[in-house]
Design a protein around this motif. Sequence first.
Motif, PDB file in Angstrom:
ATOM      1  N   LEU A 117      42.902  11.650  28.307  1.00 15.49           N
ATOM      2  CA  LEU A 117      42.664  12.802  28.542  1.00 15.49           C
ATOM      3  C   LEU A 117      44.471  13.228  27.980  1.00 15.49           C
ATOM      4  O   LEU A 117      45.103  11.925  28.894  1.00 15.49           O
ATOM      5  CB  LEU A 117      42.196  13.907  29.544  1.00 15.49           C
ATOM      6  N   LYS A 118      44.771  14.190  27.506  1.00 13.13           N
ATOM      7  CA  LYS A 118      46.340  14.969  27.365  1.00 13.13           C
ATOM      8  C   LYS A 118      46.159  15.903  27.697  1.00 13.13           C
ATOM      9  O   LYS A 118      45.923  16.547  29.265  1.00 13.13           O
ATOM     10  CB  LYS A 118      46.508  14.934  25.796  1.00 13.13           C
ATOM     11  N   MET A 119      47.174  16.518  28.331  1.00  9.55           N
ATOM     12  CA  MET A 119      47.736  17.608  29.343  1.00  9.55           C
ATOM     13  C   MET A 119      47.525  18.177  28.948  1.00  9.55           C
ATOM     14  O   MET A 119      47.251  19.618  29.317  1.00  9.55           O
ATOM     15  CB  MET A 119      49.428  17.861  29.027  1.00  9.55           C
ATOM     16  N   THR A 120      46.877  18.939  27.661  1.00 10.51           N
ATOM     17  CA  THR A 120      46.005  19.786  26.964  1.00 10.51           C
ATOM     18  C   THR A 120      44.044  20.026  27.144  1.00 10.51           C
ATOM     19  O   THR A 120      43.670  21.003  27.188  1.00 10.51           O
ATOM     20  CB  THR A 120      46.249  20.238  25.283  1.00 10.51           C
ATOM     21  N   ASP A 121      43.718  19.096  27.560  1.00  5.87           N
ATOM     22  CA  ASP A 121      42.369  18.834  28.199  1.00  5.87           C
ATOM     23  C   ASP A 121      42.315  19.449  29.264  1.00  5.87           C
ATOM     24  O   ASP A 121      42.616  19.864  30.244  1.00  5.87           O
ATOM     25  CB  ASP A 121      42.119  17.246  28.186  1.00  5.87           C
ATOM     26  N   THR A 122      41.051  19.654  29.360  1.00  2.00           N
ATOM     27  CA  THR A 122      40.541  21.132  30.579  1.00  2.00           C
ATOM     28  C   THR A 122      39.472  20.077  31.816  1.00  2.00           C
ATOM     29  O   THR A 122      39.770  18.787  31.280  1.00  2.00           O
ATOM     30  CB  THR A 122      40.259  22.009  29.619  1.00  2.00           C
ATOM     31  N   ASP A 123      39.245  20.297  32.361  1.00  2.00           N
ATOM     32  CA  ASP A 123      38.555  20.226  33.351  1.00  2.00           C
ATOM     33  C   ASP A 123      36.964  19.151  32.552  1.00  2.00           C
ATOM     34  O   ASP A 123      36.420  19.934  31.317  1.00  2.00           O
ATOM     35  CB  ASP A 123      37.443  21.389  33.576  1.00  2.00           C
ATOM     36  N   THR A 124      36.173  18.527  33.274  1.00  2.00           N
ATOM     37  CA  THR A 124      35.834  16.598  32.172  1.00  2.00           C
ATOM     38  C   THR A 124      34.900  16.985  33.024  1.00  2.00           C
ATOM     39  O   THR A 124      34.726  16.480  33.971  1.00  2.00           O
ATOM     40  CB  THR A 124      36.128  15.841  31.800  1.00  2.00           C
ATOM     41  N   GLY A 125      33.337  16.609  32.736  1.00  2.00           N
ATOM     42  CA  GLY A 125      32.594  16.437  33.631  1.00  2.00           C
ATOM     43  C   GLY A 125      32.487  14.671  33.735  1.00  2.00           C
ATOM     44  O   GLY A 125      32.482  14.331  32.790  1.00  2.00           O
ATOM     45  N   ILE A 126      32.391  14.939  35.018  1.00  2.00           N
ATOM     46  CA  ILE A 126      31.675  13.554  35.569  1.00  2.00           C
ATOM     47  C   ILE A 126      30.965  13.016  36.637  1.00  2.00           C
ATOM     48  O   ILE A 126      30.918  14.344  37.342  1.00  2.00           O
ATOM     49  CB  ILE A 126      32.809  12.524  35.121  1.00  2.00           C
ATOM     50  N   ASP A 127      30.541  12.130  36.764  1.00  2.00           N
ATOM     51  CA  ASP A 127      29.799  12.046  37.627  1.00  2.00           C
ATOM     52  C   ASP A 127      30.421  11.267  38.833  1.00  2.00           C
ATOM     53  O   ASP A 127      30.646   9.900  38.476  1.00  2.00           O
ATOM     54  CB  ASP A 127      28.205  11.088  37.725  1.00  2.00           C
ATOM     55  N   ILE A 128      30.030  11.798  40.150  1.00  2.00           N
ATOM     56  CA  ILE A 128      31.438  10.611  41.564  1.00  2.00           C
ATOM     57  C   ILE A 128      31.134  11.622  42.443  1.00  2.00           C
ATOM     58  O   ILE A 128      30.230  12.440  42.859  1.00  2.00           O
ATOM     59  CB  ILE A 128      32.552  11.365  41.332  1.00  2.00           C
ATOM     60  N   PHE A 129      30.444  10.382  43.326  1.00  2.00           N
ATOM     61  CA  PHE A 129      30.422  10.726  44.898  1.00  2.00           C
ATOM     62  C   PHE A 129      28.157  11.411  44.482  1.00  2.00           C
ATOM     63  O   PHE A 129      27.974  12.257  45.691  1.00  2.00           O
ATOM     64  CB  PHE A 129      31.031  11.322  45.478  1.00  2.00           C
ATOM     65  N   GLY A 130      27.724  10.963  43.901  1.00  2.00           N
ATOM     66  CA  GLY A 130      26.470  10.721  43.442  1.00  2.00           C
ATOM     67  C   GLY A 130      25.806  12.608  42.990  1.00  2.00           C
ATOM     68  O   GLY A 130      24.983  13.180  43.438  1.00  2.00           O
ATOM     69  N   ARG A 131      26.896  13.292  42.347  1.00  2.02           N
ATOM     70  CA  ARG A 131      26.568  14.617  41.622  1.00  2.02           C
ATOM     71  C   ARG A 131      27.639  14.767  40.823  1.00  2.02           C
ATOM     72  O   ARG A 131      28.848  14.536  40.687  1.00  2.02           O
ATOM     73  CB  ARG A 131      26.700  15.433  42.846  1.00  2.02           C
ATOM     74  N   PRO A 132      27.270  15.475  40.260  1.00  2.20           N
ATOM     75  CA  PRO A 132      27.876  15.944  38.425  1.00  2.20           C
ATOM     76  C   PRO A 132      28.854  16.583  39.099  1.00  2.20           C
ATOM     77  O   PRO A 132      29.081  17.793  39.562  1.00  2.20           O
ATOM     78  CB  PRO A 132      26.872  16.663  37.566  1.00  2.20           C
ATOM     79  N   ARG A 133      30.131  16.762  38.574  1.00  4.40           N
ATOM     80  CA  ARG A 133      31.368  17.811  38.871  1.00  4.40           C
ATOM     81  C   ARG A 133      32.808  17.180  37.781  1.00  4.40           C
ATOM     82  O   ARG A 133      31.728  17.028  36.937  1.00  4.40           O
ATOM     83  CB  ARG A 133      32.333  16.636  40.024  1.00  4.40           C
ATOM     84  N   VAL A 134      32.744  18.793  38.067  1.00 11.29           N
ATOM     85  CA  VAL A 134      34.517  19.090  36.807  1.00 11.29           C
ATOM     86  C   VAL A 134      35.255  18.750  37.886  1.00 11.29           C
ATOM     87  O   VAL A 134      35.815  18.837  38.348  1.00 11.29           O
ATOM     88  CB  VAL A 134      34.171  20.341  36.493  1.00 11.29           C
ATOM     89  N   VAL A 135      36.237  17.165  36.294  1.00  7.26           N
ATOM     90  CA  VAL A 135      36.896  17.410  37.187  1.00  7.26           C
ATOM     91  C   VAL A 135      38.532  17.174  36.210  1.00  7.26           C
ATOM     92  O   VAL A 135      38.634  16.964  34.961  1.00  7.26           O
ATOM     93  CB  VAL A 135      37.155  15.753  37.549  1.00  7.26           C
ATOM     94  N   ASP A 136      39.682  18.013  36.162  1.00  9.97           N
ATOM     95  CA  ASP A 136      41.000  18.490  35.734  1.00  9.97           C
ATOM     96  C   ASP A 136      41.924  17.061  35.886  1.00  9.97           C
ATOM     97  O   ASP A 136      42.503  16.758  36.645  1.00  9.97           O
ATOM     98  CB  ASP A 136      42.098  19.779  35.768  1.00  9.97           C
ATOM     99  N   PHE A 137      41.406  15.754  34.778  1.00 16.78           N
ATOM    100  CA  PHE A 137      42.030  15.305  34.460  1.00 16.78           C
ATOM    101  C   PHE A 137      43.331  15.424  33.594  1.00 16.78           C
ATOM    102  O   PHE A 137      44.146  14.655  34.224  1.00 16.78           O
ATOM    103  CB  PHE A 137      41.293  13.902  33.761  1.00 16.78           C
ATOM    104  N   SER A 138      43.876  16.650  33.673  1.00 20.14           N
ATOM    105  CA  SER A 138      44.938  16.869  32.453  1.00 20.14           C
ATOM    106  C   SER A 138      46.089  17.027  33.515  1.00 20.14           C
ATOM    107  O   SER A 138      47.071  16.823  33.992  1.00 20.14           O
ATOM    108  CB  SER A 138      44.806  18.085  31.549  1.00 20.14           C
ATOM    109  N   GLN A 139      45.533  17.002  35.103  1.00 18.80           N
ATOM    110  CA  GLN A 139      46.735  17.482  36.148  1.00 18.80           C
ATOM    111  C   GLN A 139      47.450  16.070  36.418  1.00 18.80           C
ATOM    112  O   GLN A 139      48.337  16.057  37.080  1.00 18.80           O
ATOM    113  CB  GLN A 139      45.477  17.969  37.705  1.00 18.80           C
ATOM    114  N   LEU A 140      46.914  15.354  35.975  1.00 19.54           N
ATOM    115  CA  LEU A 140      47.515  13.438  36.448  1.00 19.54           C
ATOM    116  C   LEU A 140      48.277  13.307  34.985  1.00 19.54           C
ATOM    117  O   LEU A 140      49.362  12.270  35.829  1.00 19.54           O
ATOM    118  CB  LEU A 140      46.630  12.658  35.973  1.00 19.54           C
ATOM    119  N   ALA A 141      49.015  14.107  34.754  1.00 19.72           N
ATOM    120  CA  ALA A 141      49.856  13.673  33.053  1.00 19.72           C
ATOM    121  C   ALA A 141      50.816  14.250  33.918  1.00 19.72           C
ATOM    122  O   ALA A 141      50.808  15.458  34.064  1.00 19.72           O
ATOM    123  CB  ALA A 141      49.497  14.827  32.221  1.00 19.72           C
TER     124      ALA A 141
END
Length: 255
Positions: A117-141
């Motif tokens: 993901l790049k800085m322009t991407d937004t929340d992405t769905g991913i399964d973590i800790f036993g449930r689907p979540r939205v994670v804004d990986f762009s915050q890691l840029a």
Amino acid sequence: LAYADYASAFHDVFQEQLPIYVGLDPVLHAVFRGTELVLERIEEKTLKPALTSLLRKLRAGLLAAKTSLKAETAADLDLYLGVALGLADPALGDKPRLSLFGNEGEIRRVLEAAGELKMTDTDTGIDIFGRPRVVDFSQLAPRGHYARSNFNVGTGLDSYFRAMMWLSRLEFNLVSRSSRSSQPGMGPNPAETPREATDAIALAEIAQRSGALAELRTFEDVYGFFAGKREYVSVPDLLQFSKRGAFRSSDADAP
């Protein structure tokens, strides 16, 4: 004309022997840059080594506590800390050293999602800790001084920033009440997340037993001064709740 900074603009105006008007914006910018430089030095000299020490202690504590933890709790914390290690130390590359309990594939899955993901991407769905979540990986840029600190990726504050953003922004949902954190879609979900609450309590216990509370206090002191008080439950808070309620993460009704 466009200028990269106020100093260059003021210099040109002065050289042209024109009147110089200093408004509020350049004053605030000077204060911001001064503060940013101080924080950058503290992060480089104090917090970056503290992060290395923190991850080392927590992972050692997790390994020691494996037999006393539920299998899913151990796997969740292995994922949480393994991804942080992969972000903090990109030099690990493809070496199978990120997981303590054979969860290498899960850790790599999250790292790949974060890396794509790049800085322009937004929340992405991913399964973590036993449930689907939205994670804004762009915050890691990395941005600001974290992107400027070193041109060699992985040797400056860029990797530190990515690891810290993962550790601080991927929350463990303790109490849902009228909504649920990181819930996909527009509608709230009032369902509780006892698995994440157990994970959080276990992480707090490991931090206490491993001596990692010292590093956590260092981060709290620095970022509390620069950014203000936290808006979520801290690790020491969780330990106080556990002490007051006389429960541990291994208790079935701990959440």
